[in-house]
Write a protein that holds these residues in place. Structure first.
Motif, PDB file in Angstrom:
ATOM      1  N   ALA A  51      20.945 -20.582  27.025  1.00  0.00           N
ATOM      2  CA  ALA A  51      21.333 -21.706  26.175  1.00  0.00           C
ATOM      3  C   ALA A  51      22.129 -21.269  24.952  1.00  0.00           C
ATOM      4  CB  ALA A  51      20.096 -22.465  25.721  1.00  0.00           C
ATOM      5  N   ARG A  52      22.122 -19.954  24.649  1.00  0.00           N
ATOM      6  CA  ARG A  52      22.847 -19.450  23.482  1.00  0.00           C
ATOM      7  C   ARG A  52      24.015 -18.582  23.937  1.00  0.00           C
ATOM      8  NH1 ARG A  52      17.401 -18.151  21.121  1.00  0.00           N
ATOM      9  NH2 ARG A  52      16.975 -19.694  19.487  1.00  0.00           N
ATOM     10  N   PRO A  53      25.227 -19.140  24.054  1.00  0.00           N
ATOM     11  CA  PRO A  53      26.397 -18.295  24.354  1.00  0.00           C
ATOM     12  C   PRO A  53      26.639 -17.265  23.261  1.00  0.00           C
ATOM     13  CG  PRO A  53      26.898 -20.620  24.696  1.00  0.00           C
ATOM     14  CD  PRO A  53      25.582 -20.561  24.009  1.00  0.00           C
ATOM     15  N   LEU A  54      26.351 -17.641  22.037  1.00  0.00           N
ATOM     16  CA  LEU A  54      26.419 -16.721  20.905  1.00  0.00           C
ATOM     17  C   LEU A  54      25.096 -16.790  20.151  1.00  0.00           C
ATOM     18  CD1 LEU A  54      30.009 -17.381  19.475  1.00  0.00           C
ATOM     19  CD2 LEU A  54      29.261 -15.427  20.833  1.00  0.00           C
ATOM     20  N   ASP A  55      24.706 -15.662  19.583  1.00  0.00           N
ATOM     21  CA  ASP A  55      23.457 -15.591  18.833  1.00  0.00           C
ATOM     22  C   ASP A  55      23.683 -15.599  17.332  1.00  0.00           C
ATOM     23  OD1 ASP A  55      22.070 -15.547  21.167  1.00  0.00           O
ATOM     24  OD2 ASP A  55      20.896 -13.753  20.719  1.00  0.00           O
ATOM     25  N   ASP A  56      24.823 -16.110  16.902  1.00  0.00           N
ATOM     26  CA  ASP A  56      25.110 -16.157  15.467  1.00  0.00           C
ATOM     27  C   ASP A  56      24.123 -17.062  14.735  1.00  0.00           C
ATOM     28  OD1 ASP A  56      27.185 -14.666  16.354  1.00  0.00           O
ATOM     29  OD2 ASP A  56      28.766 -15.820  15.368  1.00  0.00           O
ATOM     30  N   GLY A  57      23.766 -18.188  15.360  1.00  0.00           N
ATOM     31  CA  GLY A  57      22.867 -19.131  14.705  1.00  0.00           C
ATOM     32  C   GLY A  57      21.488 -18.551  14.483  1.00  0.00           C
ATOM     33  N   ILE A  58      20.909 -17.922  15.499  1.00  0.00           N
ATOM     34  CA  ILE A  58      19.576 -17.358  15.347  1.00  0.00           C
ATOM     35  C   ILE A  58      19.612 -16.147  14.426  1.00  0.00           C
ATOM     36  CG2 ILE A  58      19.809 -15.910  17.404  1.00  0.00           C
ATOM     37  CD1 ILE A  58      16.632 -17.633  16.059  1.00  0.00           C
ATOM     38  N   LEU A 116       7.524  -8.468   4.517  1.00  0.00           N
ATOM     39  CA  LEU A 116       7.252  -8.177   5.931  1.00  0.00           C
ATOM     40  C   LEU A 116       7.266  -6.674   6.179  1.00  0.00           C
ATOM     41  CD1 LEU A 116       9.399 -10.884   7.784  1.00  0.00           C
ATOM     42  CD2 LEU A 116       6.940 -10.907   7.356  1.00  0.00           C
ATOM     43  N   THR A 117       6.396  -6.237   7.051  1.00  0.00           N
ATOM     44  CA  THR A 117       6.358  -4.823   7.407  1.00  0.00           C
ATOM     45  C   THR A 117       7.481  -4.495   8.381  1.00  0.00           C
ATOM     46  OG1 THR A 117       4.858  -5.220   9.262  1.00  0.00           O
ATOM     47  CG2 THR A 117       3.856  -4.833   7.096  1.00  0.00           C
ATOM     48  N   ASP A 118       7.702  -3.198   8.591  1.00  0.00           N
ATOM     49  CA  ASP A 118       8.750  -2.770   9.526  1.00  0.00           C
ATOM     50  C   ASP A 118       8.455  -3.275  10.938  1.00  0.00           C
ATOM     51  OD1 ASP A 118      10.015  -1.487   7.453  1.00  0.00           O
ATOM     52  OD2 ASP A 118       9.134   0.488   7.908  1.00  0.00           O
ATOM     53  N   SER A 119       7.197  -3.279  11.302  1.00  0.00           N
ATOM     54  CA  SER A 119       6.833  -3.763  12.634  1.00  0.00           C
ATOM     55  C   SER A 119       7.144  -5.249  12.779  1.00  0.00           C
ATOM     56  CB  SER A 119       5.347  -3.504  12.884  1.00  0.00           C
ATOM     57  OG  SER A 119       4.937  -4.075  14.107  1.00  0.00           O
ATOM     58  N   GLU A 120       6.847  -6.020  11.738  1.00  0.00           N
ATOM     59  CA  GLU A 120       7.131  -7.455  11.793  1.00  0.00           C
ATOM     60  C   GLU A 120       8.634  -7.724  11.806  1.00  0.00           C
ATOM     61  OE1 GLU A 120       3.190  -9.245   9.510  1.00  0.00           O
ATOM     62  OE2 GLU A 120       4.961  -8.668   8.345  1.00  0.00           O
ATOM     63  N   ARG A 121       9.391  -6.912  11.084  1.00  0.00           N
ATOM     64  CA  ARG A 121      10.850  -7.064  11.125  1.00  0.00           C
ATOM     65  C   ARG A 121      11.393  -6.763  12.518  1.00  0.00           C
ATOM     66  NH1 ARG A 121      13.403  -6.886   5.943  1.00  0.00           N
ATOM     67  NH2 ARG A 121      11.859  -6.753   4.274  1.00  0.00           N
ATOM     68  N   GLU A 122      10.816  -5.759  13.161  1.00  0.00           N
ATOM     69  CA  GLU A 122      11.225  -5.438  14.527  1.00  0.00           C
ATOM     70  C   GLU A 122      10.917  -6.609  15.465  1.00  0.00           C
ATOM     71  OE1 GLU A 122      12.694  -2.917  15.960  1.00  0.00           O
ATOM     72  OE2 GLU A 122      12.899  -1.502  14.309  1.00  0.00           O
ATOM     73  N   GLN A 123       9.738  -7.190  15.326  1.00  0.00           N
ATOM     74  CA  GLN A 123       9.377  -8.337  16.171  1.00  0.00           C
ATOM     75  C   GLN A 123      10.324  -9.511  15.945  1.00  0.00           C
ATOM     76  OE1 GLN A 123       5.302  -9.364  15.484  1.00  0.00           O
ATOM     77  NE2 GLN A 123       4.517  -7.331  16.010  1.00  0.00           N
ATOM     78  N   LEU A 124      10.694  -9.733  14.715  1.00  0.00           N
ATOM     79  CA  LEU A 124      11.585 -10.845  14.400  1.00  0.00           C
ATOM     80  C   LEU A 124      12.966 -10.630  14.995  1.00  0.00           C
ATOM     81  CD1 LEU A 124      11.710 -13.520  12.844  1.00  0.00           C
ATOM     82  CD2 LEU A 124      12.475 -12.228  10.848  1.00  0.00           C
ATOM     83  N   CYS A 125      13.466  -9.413  14.932  1.00  0.00           N
ATOM     84  CA  CYS A 125      14.812  -9.132  15.430  1.00  0.00           C
ATOM     85  C   CYS A 125      14.892  -9.126  16.949  1.00  0.00           C
ATOM     86  CB  CYS A 125      15.298  -7.784  14.888  1.00  0.00           C
ATOM     87  SG  CYS A 125      15.643  -7.812  13.112  1.00  0.00           S
ATOM     88  N   LEU A 182      14.267 -11.547  18.658  1.00  0.00           N
ATOM     89  CA  LEU A 182      14.697 -12.895  19.036  1.00  0.00           C
ATOM     90  C   LEU A 182      16.181 -12.975  19.317  1.00  0.00           C
ATOM     91  CD1 LEU A 182      12.666 -14.896  16.360  1.00  0.00           C
ATOM     92  CD2 LEU A 182      12.154 -14.734  18.802  1.00  0.00           C
ATOM     93  N   MET A 183      16.975 -12.022  18.804  1.00  0.00           N
ATOM     94  CA  MET A 183      18.429 -12.079  19.001  1.00  0.00           C
ATOM     95  C   MET A 183      18.889 -10.937  19.886  1.00  0.00           C
ATOM     96  SD  MET A 183      20.030 -10.718  15.409  1.00  0.00           S
ATOM     97  CE  MET A 183      19.664  -9.072  14.789  1.00  0.00           C
ATOM     98  N   ASN A 184      20.030 -11.176  20.523  1.00  0.00           N
ATOM     99  CA  ASN A 184      20.665 -10.191  21.388  1.00  0.00           C
ATOM    100  C   ASN A 184      21.910  -9.680  20.688  1.00  0.00           C
ATOM    101  OD1 ASN A 184      21.781  -8.655  23.409  1.00  0.00           O
ATOM    102  ND2 ASN A 184      21.573 -10.218  25.007  1.00  0.00           N
ATOM    103  N   LEU A 226      14.892  -6.773  21.932  1.00  0.00           N
ATOM    104  CA  LEU A 226      15.958  -7.457  21.216  1.00  0.00           C
ATOM    105  C   LEU A 226      16.358  -8.742  21.883  1.00  0.00           C
ATOM    106  CD1 LEU A 226      18.246  -4.470  20.246  1.00  0.00           C
ATOM    107  CD2 LEU A 226      16.791  -5.799  18.751  1.00  0.00           C
ATOM    108  N   GLY A 227      16.195  -8.833  23.145  1.00  0.00           N
ATOM    109  CA  GLY A 227      16.704  -9.987  23.850  1.00  0.00           C
ATOM    110  C   GLY A 227      15.711 -11.070  24.097  1.00  0.00           C
TER     111      GLY A 227
END
Length: 598
Positions: free
Chosen positions: A404-411, A425-434, A436-438, A596-597
């Protein structure tokens, strides 16, 4: 709705009345004694009360009475109650009122007045089918083209138009017709009680009126009778409901019941009711504390057409005693889940949009892609809320499918805003958050921003740089391939003759390609410099922290490759350090692409 009245009448000259009514004849016969003295009658539950009976008595005595749209229904019901038929006199009251009723039904405004007066004698009017006849008359006129008929529709009796002509009794005296919209009847019927309005909507629907017009009338009715529906309820305006605002008055309870009834009247067809109106109803239902079934009904209706909603409409403030976040994230989550459930059953919706279609405009996007853009923008709006937990943010973003996301700029934008608002946020939480994007689906502009974003984890920055460099190298190779084919396709000794315009356009196109290739070369050079600077910074970090050696071995870097002077002095086979160092990155992507994806 019945109307009970107690009347006490002294009837003299009973002969005139008894000859017109079977009921009165029987009552007078039972009351009068043999001495012939006057009798005293007690009449209960006569339709219309004493005022109507006075008109009946005048009619029986031969006194002329004035019939109108306001008294015809009660008179007709009283005549039926007293059985004043033709068997007791020619031209009796039933016949006279029926003749006038047929005239009333030919006029829009008079029919509407007659229907409103049915409330006073509803049970009697319903029994002799006056209510249904009024409703059918109004439904027929609402479905017809008003320009083809001469009945008065709405407005005052004496209204001047902009041209200076005069309306008398609702009829235009000028020969030039006044344009009338399809919603001309909305305002008139909005004054009806809900039971009568519901029956009128069913009647116009059965007469073939478009559902959009039926919904338009319902929306007009709701705005008139639900004041909260038109109130802007947002965090910015500062007038959203507070936890202590509960249903306390009978008027609010009536509004809640009215809203639940109107929701049941909404058609089930998708897209007929505007999403903006449905979301307004949902906000009002939350403020009025409507039943869970009512709110669930609205959420499902909104979810089935979420692609038609706007960002400002889904910014629903959180209403309740335990407010964790400014906006109701859980409500949007339920709406999104229902949309994906409906979308999953539609095989034509699983279409992967190309990047070119995304840039072309919203008209070329699939509903799923439009919803993905909407949710990404919603996440960017709610991300600054410091009370928004990471689990809620991730659950709402992760439910969007990858196609559904041709581009991941929005996320990416939403993630960046969330990281900025939550620096703890901890480094682990930042990794989990990132995750969400490809990184491969970021545009050139987003990749440039991400490569310089200090809030992102270092591994994400490295992957962004690698994929951007790889994409640019692939593009340059493609341009050179096209240029070689163009040069080889030109045959000076051939028999093909090109016109002057063709030669000129081909030269311009070639020049544009050369300029584009030069720009890409400059961009690749800038990226290589950025990578070189990052390697030098990483080398400095390694000198102070020995634990980073694990990171370099994981991504295939070595100290000899990090030093630019040694790289320049190395042999030609080592000058391919860029592809060699890229291989571990590809492996790292393979090992962590799921992170990441997702």
């Amino acid at each position: 709705m019945g109307f009970r009245v107690m009347s006490l009448w002294k009837l003299e000259k009973c002969h005139f009345i008894s000859t017109r009514s079977i009921v009165l004849e029987d009552l007078i016969g039972q009351c009068c004694g043999e001495d012939g003295k006057r009798c005293l009658l007690r009449l209960d539950d006569i339709p219309g009360g004493a005022k109507t009976f006075l008109l009946v008595a005048k009619f029986c005595y031969g006194v002329k009475i004035e019939l109108s749209a306001l008294n015809i229904v009660s008179l007709r019901c009283a005549a039926e109650y007293l059985q004043m038929s033709e068997d007791h006199g020619e031209g009796n009251l039933i016949t006279q009122t029926e003749i006038f009723l047929n005239e009333i039904f030919g006029n829009w405004r008079d029919s509407l007045k007659a229907l409103e007066t049915c409330e006073e004698v509803f049970s009697h009017a319903e029994e002799i089918h006056i209510v249904s006849r009024c409703i059918n008359s109004l439904a027929m006129k609402a479905c017809a083209d008003p320009s083809l008929f001469s009945w008065p529709m709405s407005g005052c009796e004496n209204v001047k138009s902009p041209e200076g002509t005069v309306f008398w009794n609702g009829i235009r005296t000028s020969a030039k017709p006044q344009p009338v919209g399809e919603d001309w009847w909305y305002d008139d019927v909005s004054f009806l009680s809900l039971p009568l309005f519901k029956r009128l909507l069913l009647a116009v629907g059965s007469n073939g009126m478009k559902l959009e017009k039926v919904v338009g009338s319902l929306m007009y009715y709701a705005r008139r009778h639900l004041p909260l529906l038109g109130r802007q309820s947002s965090i910015e305006s500062g007038n959203h409901a507070t936890p202590g605002s509960t249903i306390s008055t009978a008027a609010d309870a009536d509004q809640r019941n009215l809203l639940e009834e109107l929701v049941e009247l909404l058609p089930d067809q998708k897209g007929v009711t505007p999403s903006k109106f449905l979301l307004r109803l949902l906000r009002t239902a939350m403020i009025l504390h409507a039943s869970p079934s009512c709110r669930e009904n609205l959420e499902k209706r909104i979810g089935s057409q979420l692609d038609q909603a706007a960002l400002e409409d889904i910014m629903i403030p959180n209403i309740g005693y335990s407010i964790e976040t400014l906006y109701d994230i859980d409500c949007v989550q339920r709406i999104l889940d229902h949309f994906l459930l409906v979308d999953r059953d539609d095989p034509s919706s699983n279409y992967i949009a190309e990047e070119g279609q995304l840039m072309a405009g919203s008209h070329s996007l699939t509903p799923t892609t439009m919803v993905a853009n909407l949710i990404d923008n919603y996440l960017a709006e709610v991300a600054p809320d410091v009370n928004l937990k990471l689990t809620k943010f991730r659950s709402l973003a992760a439910v969007i499918p990858d196609y559904a996301r041709p581009l991941d700029d929005g996320i990416y934008r939403a993630i960046d805003i969330y990281l900025k608002a939550h620096p703890w946020l901890t480094d682990s939480e930042r990794e989990q958050l990132c995750r969400l994007m490809n990184c491969q689906k970021l545009s050139l502009e987003a990749s440039t921003h991400a490569a310089q974003n200090e809030r992102l984890p270092l591994r994400v920055i490295v992957q962004v740089l690698f994929f951007e460099q790889l994409r640019l190298r692939t593009s340059i190779a493609g341009w050179f391939f096209v240029s070689d084919n163009l040069e080889s396709s030109q045959n000076p000794s051939g028999n093909l003759a090109f016109t002057r315009n063709d030669v000129h356009s081909q030269a311009v196109a070639t020049q544009d390609r050369i300029i584009a290739v030069d720009e890409m070369k400059e961009r690749v050079s800038e990226l290589e410099k950025e990578c070189l600077n990052m390697k030098e910074e990483i080398e400095n970090i390694v000198k102070t922290k020995g634990s980073w050696n694990i990171f370099f071995r994981r991504f295939g870097f070595s100290k000899s490759k990090l030093k630019p002077n040694e790289a320049k002095a190395s042999k030609p086979k080592n000058s391919r350090g860029s592809p060699t160092s890229s291989a571990p990155l590809l492996n790292g992507k393979k090992n962590h692409s799921g992170e990441l994806g997702d």
